[in-house]
Design a protein around this motif. Structure first.
Motif, mmCIF file in Angstrom:
data_model
loop_
_atom_site.group_PDB
_atom_site.id
_atom_site.type_symbol
_atom_site.label_atom_id
_atom_site.label_comp_id
_atom_site.label_asym_id
_atom_site.label_seq_id
_atom_site.Cartn_x
_atom_site.Cartn_y
_atom_site.Cartn_z
ATOM 1 N N LYS A 154 0.856 -1.197 0.000
ATOM 2 C CA LYS A 154 0.000 0.000 0.000
ATOM 3 C C LYS A 154 0.885 1.238 0.000
ATOM 4 N N ASN A 155 0.452 2.222 -0.752
ATOM 5 C CA ASN A 155 1.235 3.456 -0.857
ATOM 6 C C ASN A 155 0.886 4.406 0.297
ATOM 7 N N PRO A 156 1.846 4.700 1.190
ATOM 8 C CA PRO A 156 1.543 5.568 2.342
ATOM 9 C C PRO A 156 1.110 6.972 1.936
ATOM 10 N N PHE A 157 1.672 7.475 0.842
ATOM 11 C CA PHE A 157 1.328 8.845 0.414
ATOM 12 C C PHE A 157 -0.088 8.918 -0.164
ATOM 13 N N LEU A 158 -0.500 7.816 -0.796
ATOM 14 C CA LEU A 158 -1.880 7.734 -1.289
ATOM 15 C C LEU A 158 -2.852 7.711 -0.106
ATOM 16 N N ALA A 229 -0.498 2.321 6.339
ATOM 17 C CA ALA A 229 -0.180 1.870 4.971
ATOM 18 C C ALA A 229 1.275 1.405 4.871
ATOM 19 N N LYS A 230 2.146 2.073 5.642
ATOM 20 C CA LYS A 230 3.568 1.742 5.612
ATOM 21 C C LYS A 230 3.836 0.344 6.176
ATOM 22 N N ILE A 231 3.187 0.035 7.292
ATOM 23 C CA ILE A 231 3.454 -1.264 7.931
ATOM 24 C C ILE A 231 2.567 -2.381 7.392
ATOM 25 N N GLU A 234 4.432 -5.416 5.527
ATOM 26 C CA GLU A 234 5.291 -6.159 6.469
ATOM 27 C C GLU A 234 4.455 -7.032 7.408
ATOM 28 N N LYS A 235 3.370 -6.455 7.921
ATOM 29 C CA LYS A 235 2.525 -7.192 8.864
ATOM 30 C C LYS A 235 1.791 -8.340 8.180
ATOM 31 N N LYS A 236 1.319 -8.087 6.951
ATOM 32 C CA LYS A 236 0.587 -9.124 6.214
ATOM 33 C C LYS A 236 1.501 -10.297 5.866
#
Lengths: 259, 131
Positions: A154-158, A229-231, A234-236
């Motif tokens: 996922k794009n954090p900026f989006l 969105a950033k994590i 990694e979490k998934k």
């Protein structure tokens, strides 16, 4: 008559003495009593003279540690015998994989070709392989890779952009619907409050309070949507690792052992 | 009034800055505050104001609510730690984000976005989320 009785008694006793201790260890192992099984195996290892049986016992000790969840000790045991047979090497690679030592696993020298699947799996979790690399692999590996590639970043900026226009939507984007709904409420409620105190019931103090509360929660929402969105990926991926560990515990991730 | 204020200041500044975080299921381990943040605290007056506010909340307001936070460490402790760790602006924003995450859906995310849930004595089930 007495002689025959004594001879039969002595032969029976000798049979009892020379029966393999591994049978009792196996019984304990099947019963799920890994700790006592380990003690029996270590005792047998102490008295054992035959190198082949010693290797077998060391492997069984490693397997016991593996089932007990002590992966470090399991790795230590398997590392002593990893070069001897395909099964022992598989157990060693398996413990590395369970410890998420993907880089170590990738750099390990594989003696038996069949165990290359573990290298491929570690590369998958490191993000160094593509879907086409799994074409010649087994059905199970294909299934694992197919499901892995379904996890998208996922794009954090989006997410920030979504949250800027509609508070909470950034968190919806990261599949955190409850958080999104709650943060939407925490921002929209003081915004409606500030509108009310500005235009309907004119009160400057309450207007300032509700506006500042909305502003503070808005800042938190922007950061939260970015972070979620950033994590997300990694979490998934982390979750997926434990899922495949459970789902394929009887096939790919079944350790090799025989009593 | 002066006595009350001096009591608050004393309780804020003289507290040992320790907090309890769960160590294992049903167990607690006392982890003491990292001394390296102390310098930041003395340098920054904004920090002191924010931490003072948080301590005031923890001592006088929070007990009236009871155990309502879903997380361990609790939201106020989380903000307290994050302010000391990341400074007043970023730490405060992180704390606000945590307040927004502390809602009815927390337990749905255990196993995906949060790692574990523990039972703490006299506090109930809490989701682990450290700053």
């Amino acid at each position: 008559m007495r002689k025959i009785f004594f001879i039969t008694m002595i032969s029976l006793l000798s049979l009892m003495i020379f029966t393999s201790e591994l049978d009792f260890a196996k019984f304990l192992f099947d019963d799920g009593d890994y700790y006592r099984s380990l003690t029996e195996l270590k005792r047998e290892l102490f008295f054992c003279q035959d190198t082949q049986i010693k290797e077998k016992i060391v492997n069984l000790i490693g397997v016991n540690y593996l089932f007990m969840g002590d992966l470090k000790s399991a790795e230590e045991s398997f590392s002593k015998i990893k070069d001897i047979s395909e099964g022992y090497e598989k157990n060693y690679l398996l413990t590395l994989f369970f410890q998420k030592k993907f880089k170590d696993l990738k750099e390990t020298k594989i003696t038996f070709e069949k165990n290359n699947d573990f290298v491929l799996l570690s590369k998958l979790f490191l993000g160094e392989v593509k879907e086409k690399d799994f074409i010649n692999s087994s059905e199970e590996l294909k299934e694992i890779s197919d499901n892995f590639f379904k996890i998208k970043k996922k794009n954090p900026f989006l997410a920030i952009l979504f949250s800027t226009f509609l508070p909470g939507s950034g968190r919806f984007y990261s599949e955190r619907n409850g958080d999104g709904l709650f943060s939407m409420m925490t921002i929209l409620t003081p915004i409606f409050g500030s509108i009310y105190y500005k235009f309907i019931n004119e009160n400057k103090t309450f207007f300032v309070i509700s506006t500042s509360v909305a502003a503070v929660f808005y800042l938190g929402e922007l950061y939260g949507s970015f972070n979620s969105a950033k994590i997300y990926y990694e979490k998934k991926v982390n979750r997926y690792f434990y899922e495949i560990k459970d789902n394929y515990s009887n096939t790919i991730f079944l350790p090799y052992y025989s009593f | 009034m002066n006595l009350l204020l001096s009591l608050i200041i004393a309780s804020t500044l003289l507290s040992d800055y320790s907090y309890e975080v769960p160590f294992e299921k049903g167990d607690t381990q006392k982890i003491y505050y990292d001394e390296s943040y102390d310098k930041k605290l003395t340098d920054n007056s904004v920090n002191i104001i924010l931490l003072f506010g948080l301590r005031f909340y923890q001592i006088f307001i929070s007990p009236s609510q009871g155990e309502v936070c879903n997380f361990s460490p609790s939201c106020s402790n989380y903000m307290f730690q994050s302010i000391r760790k990341y400074g007043p602006i970023f730490g405060f924003v992180k704390g606000i984000d945590r307040l927004q995450r502390c809602n009815f859906s927390v337990r749905d995310y255990v196993g995906t976005f949060y790692d574990s849930i523990v039972l703490i004595e006299k506090r109930g089930f809490k989701v682990i989320d450290k700053p």
